[in-house]
Design a protein around this motif. Structure first.
Motif, PDB file in Angstrom:
ATOM      1  N   UNK A  87       6.244  31.944 -42.617  1.00  0.00           N
ATOM      2  CA  UNK A  87       6.959  30.943 -41.845  1.00  0.00           C
ATOM      3  C   UNK A  87       8.269  30.329 -42.259  1.00  0.00           C
ATOM      4  N   UNK A  88       9.689  30.507 -41.872  1.00  0.00           N
ATOM      5  CA  UNK A  88      10.586  29.907 -42.593  1.00  0.00           C
ATOM      6  C   UNK A  88      10.613  28.501 -42.815  1.00  0.00           C
ATOM      7  N   UNK A  89       9.852  27.721 -42.019  1.00  0.00           N
ATOM      8  CA  UNK A  89      10.054  26.263 -42.052  1.00  0.00           C
ATOM      9  C   UNK A  89       9.098  26.038 -43.297  1.00  0.00           C
ATOM     10  N   UNK A  90       7.981  26.648 -43.256  1.00  0.00           N
ATOM     11  CA  UNK A  90       7.083  26.102 -44.499  1.00  0.00           C
ATOM     12  C   UNK A  90       8.001  26.621 -45.738  1.00  0.00           C
ATOM     13  N   UNK A  91       8.425  27.810 -45.687  1.00  0.00           N
ATOM     14  CA  UNK A  91       9.066  28.258 -47.090  1.00  0.00           C
ATOM     15  C   UNK A  91      10.308  27.347 -47.426  1.00  0.00           C
ATOM     16  N   UNK A  92      10.955  27.015 -46.485  1.00  0.00           N
ATOM     17  CA  UNK A  92      12.154  26.221 -46.831  1.00  0.00           C
ATOM     18  C   UNK A  92      11.701  24.939 -47.668  1.00  0.00           C
ATOM     19  N   UNK A  93      10.391  24.321 -47.448  1.00  0.00           N
ATOM     20  CA  UNK A  93       9.966  23.361 -48.120  1.00  0.00           C
ATOM     21  C   UNK A  93      10.013  23.532 -49.735  1.00  0.00           C
ATOM     22  N   UNK A  94       9.873  24.682 -49.690  1.00  0.00           N
ATOM     23  CA  UNK A  94       9.751  25.181 -51.512  1.00  0.00           C
ATOM     24  C   UNK A  94      11.099  25.161 -51.883  1.00  0.00           C
ATOM     25  N   UNK A  95      12.080  25.287 -51.029  1.00  0.00           N
ATOM     26  CA  UNK A  95      13.400  25.624 -51.419  1.00  0.00           C
ATOM     27  C   UNK A  95      14.493  24.926 -50.785  1.00  0.00           C
ATOM     28  N   UNK A  96      15.268  25.795 -50.113  1.00  0.00           N
ATOM     29  CA  UNK A  96      16.424  25.242 -49.178  1.00  0.00           C
ATOM     30  C   UNK A  96      16.698  26.172 -47.973  1.00  0.00           C
ATOM     31  N   UNK A  97      17.828  25.818 -47.438  1.00  0.00           N
ATOM     32  CA  UNK A  97      18.146  26.528 -46.023  1.00  0.00           C
ATOM     33  C   UNK A  97      18.261  28.050 -46.537  1.00  0.00           C
ATOM     34  N   UNK A  98      19.059  28.178 -47.722  1.00  0.00           N
ATOM     35  CA  UNK A  98      19.450  29.524 -47.988  1.00  0.00           C
ATOM     36  C   UNK A  98      18.138  30.352 -48.268  1.00  0.00           C
ATOM     37  N   UNK A  99      17.179  29.891 -48.411  1.00  0.00           N
ATOM     38  CA  UNK A  99      15.902  30.908 -48.461  1.00  0.00           C
ATOM     39  C   UNK A  99      15.556  31.043 -46.846  1.00  0.00           C
ATOM     40  N   UNK A 100      15.479  30.118 -45.948  1.00  0.00           N
ATOM     41  CA  UNK A 100      15.210  30.422 -44.620  1.00  0.00           C
ATOM     42  C   UNK A 100      16.292  31.593 -44.221  1.00  0.00           C
ATOM     43  N   UNK A 101      17.510  31.426 -44.435  1.00  0.00           N
ATOM     44  CA  UNK A 101      18.446  32.489 -44.087  1.00  0.00           C
ATOM     45  C   UNK A 101      18.271  33.786 -44.673  1.00  0.00           C
ATOM     46  N   UNK A 102      17.599  33.972 -45.945  1.00  0.00           N
ATOM     47  CA  UNK A 102      17.200  35.144 -46.364  1.00  0.00           C
ATOM     48  C   UNK A 102      15.986  35.645 -45.432  1.00  0.00           C
ATOM     49  N   UNK A 103      15.317  34.897 -45.167  1.00  0.00           N
ATOM     50  CA  UNK A 103      14.098  35.435 -44.321  1.00  0.00           C
ATOM     51  C   UNK A 103      14.537  36.045 -43.059  1.00  0.00           C
ATOM     52  N   UNK A 104      15.731  35.565 -42.504  1.00  0.00           N
ATOM     53  CA  UNK A 104      16.200  36.233 -41.226  1.00  0.00           C
ATOM     54  C   UNK A 104      16.986  37.127 -41.688  1.00  0.00           C
ATOM     55  N   UNK A 105      17.589  37.413 -42.909  1.00  0.00           N
ATOM     56  CA  UNK A 105      18.032  38.625 -43.065  1.00  0.00           C
ATOM     57  C   UNK A 105      17.300  40.011 -43.437  1.00  0.00           C
ATOM     58  N   UNK A 106      16.132  39.279 -43.847  1.00  0.00           N
ATOM     59  CA  UNK A 106      15.167  40.498 -44.300  1.00  0.00           C
ATOM     60  C   UNK A 106      14.551  41.113 -43.091  1.00  0.00           C
ATOM     61  N   UNK A 107      14.751  40.367 -41.966  1.00  0.00           N
ATOM     62  CA  UNK A 107      14.168  40.689 -40.647  1.00  0.00           C
ATOM     63  C   UNK A 107      15.223  41.512 -39.962  1.00  0.00           C
ATOM     64  N   UNK A 108      16.347  41.854 -40.439  1.00  0.00           N
ATOM     65  CA  UNK A 108      17.524  42.560 -39.584  1.00  0.00           C
ATOM     66  C   UNK A 108      18.359  41.457 -39.015  1.00  0.00           C
ATOM     67  N   UNK A 109      18.314  40.151 -39.170  1.00  0.00           N
ATOM     68  CA  UNK A 109      19.280  39.213 -38.531  1.00  0.00           C
ATOM     69  C   UNK A 109      20.414  38.907 -39.286  1.00  0.00           C
ATOM     70  N   UNK A 110      21.439  39.286 -39.105  1.00  0.00           N
ATOM     71  CA  UNK A 110      22.528  39.005 -40.116  1.00  0.00           C
ATOM     72  C   UNK A 110      22.896  37.372 -40.083  1.00  0.00           C
ATOM     73  N   UNK A 111      22.751  36.699 -41.203  1.00  0.00           N
ATOM     74  CA  UNK A 111      23.041  35.300 -41.316  1.00  0.00           C
ATOM     75  C   UNK A 111      24.084  34.891 -42.482  1.00  0.00           C
ATOM     76  N   UNK A 112      24.357  36.084 -43.169  1.00  0.00           N
ATOM     77  CA  UNK A 112      25.356  35.861 -44.264  1.00  0.00           C
ATOM     78  C   UNK A 112      26.550  36.636 -44.068  1.00  0.00           C
ATOM     79  N   UNK A 113      27.676  35.872 -43.818  1.00  0.00           N
ATOM     80  CA  UNK A 113      28.985  36.545 -43.585  1.00  0.00           C
ATOM     81  C   UNK A 113      29.452  37.690 -44.673  1.00  0.00           C
ATOM     82  N   UNK A 114      29.969  38.743 -44.389  1.00  0.00           N
ATOM     83  CA  UNK A 114      30.548  39.812 -45.523  1.00  0.00           C
ATOM     84  C   UNK A 114      32.020  39.121 -45.817  1.00  0.00           C
ATOM     85  N   UNK A 115      32.173  39.074 -47.074  1.00  0.00           N
ATOM     86  CA  UNK A 115      33.352  38.487 -47.715  1.00  0.00           C
ATOM     87  C   UNK A 115      34.200  39.776 -48.022  1.00  0.00           C
TER      88      UNK A 115
END
Length: 296
Positions: A87-115
């Motif tokens: 659950x992204x919301x529960x995991x976010x409590x243990x870290x920050x919004x970047x970890x929530x974005x990582x979860x989305x990324x692991x499910x194939x939804x791009x959240x981090x822009x390519x530089x």
């Protein structure tokens, strides 16, 4: 791509392709480590990245180190797949919004822009160990002049100016009477002029130096830099002159066309007995004629 690089420059590479940046990094790692991939891993379907995530520890994910991994273990998250289905919301409590974005990324939804272009550095450091320990002031001055010059080149390459500098040097930490000195200093005005940066670095080293020590390392860091295009100068000082700007442009142009070190400041010295030994440096096959491999 992989075949072309090997054919033209004999450079082995791994290729990872996926719908998100985090998955692409995992795919690249798999391409290098799994022999059946033969250097190329494509994660284009959910069941493919699920197979890989189930076999990857959570600390194998880009951006998750051991400390965060221990906090995730408290949430019964041990593998990359455990994180992907958490659950992204529960995991976010243990870290920050970047970890929530990582979860989305692991499910194939791009959240981090390519530089496409690496971001400019916020600090620029240049440090080296001496090939021969410096027991006098002059070698220390020459070494820090070289390091300051290189830092200034990197500063101009990203079109920034420096406001402050960190200078340090120390003896061997593995010998008795370890001695370390450092200081922060501000430049007289925001600049990318090698002469100003070197002058301040030399003045600080001369002030910090104490006889009776065998220094083995020195370095300088431009710790406060700003984009020269947007920096607002002091009302009473317009910054470095146009003549200085043109001089630095000429210096960089000559060194790019004629090779690094074609034009240097005399303060860097000529013989450099303190320079790194580099006995085991890999040959520069592609850039130096005298280091081309010889077939016998």
């Amino acid at each position: 791509m992989k075949t072309r690089l090997w054919k033209d420059v004999k450079m082995p590479v791994g290729v990872g392709i996926a719908p998100s940046k985090t998955l692409a990094k995992l795919a690249n790692h798999a391409a290098k480590k799994i022999p059946k991939c033969q250097g190329v891993c494509v994660l284009d379907e959910p069941h493919k990245w699920e197979w890989l995530l189930r076999r990857t520890p959570v600390t194998g994910i880009w951006g998750i180190a051991k400390r965060l991994g221990r906090r995730l273990a408290d949430l019964q998250i041990y593998s990359a797949w455990d994180l992907a289905i958490a659950n992204p919301k529960i995991v976010r409590r243990a870290s920050n919004v970047n970890l929530e974005r990582t979860i989305e990324e692991l499910n194939g939804r791009a959240c981090l822009a390519l530089e496409e272009v690496p971001p400019a550095k916020k600090q620029i450091y240049c440090t080296r160990s001496f090939g021969k320990k410096a027991t006098e002031l002059q070698p220390c001055l020459e070494a820090v002049s070289l390091y300051a010059s290189r830092a200034a080149e990197k500063l101009r390459a990203q079109r920034h100016i420096a406001l402050a500098m960190h200078v340090f040097m120390h003896t061997s930490p593995f010998e008795p009477n370890f001695h370390s000195v450092s200081n922060m200093a501000r430049l007289p005005y925001p600049t990318d002029d090698t002469r100003e940066i070197v002058a301040l670095a030399r003045a600080e080293i001369a002030r910090l130096y104490r006889p009776g020590h065998a220094f083995m390392k020195a370095g300088i860091g431009l710790v406060e830099v700003a984009d020269k295009r947007f920096y607002q100068h002091d009302l009473l000082h317009g910054g470095q002159s146009e003549r200085s700007v043109k001089l630095m442009e000429t210096l960089d142009t000559i060194n790019r066309s004629q090779g690094k070190g074609a034009v240097i400041l005399g303060a860097q010295g000529i013989s450099k007995p303190w320079a790194m030994r580099q006995k085991y440096k890999s040959p520069e096959y592609t850039t130096r004629w005298d280091e081309l491999p010889v077939v016998r």
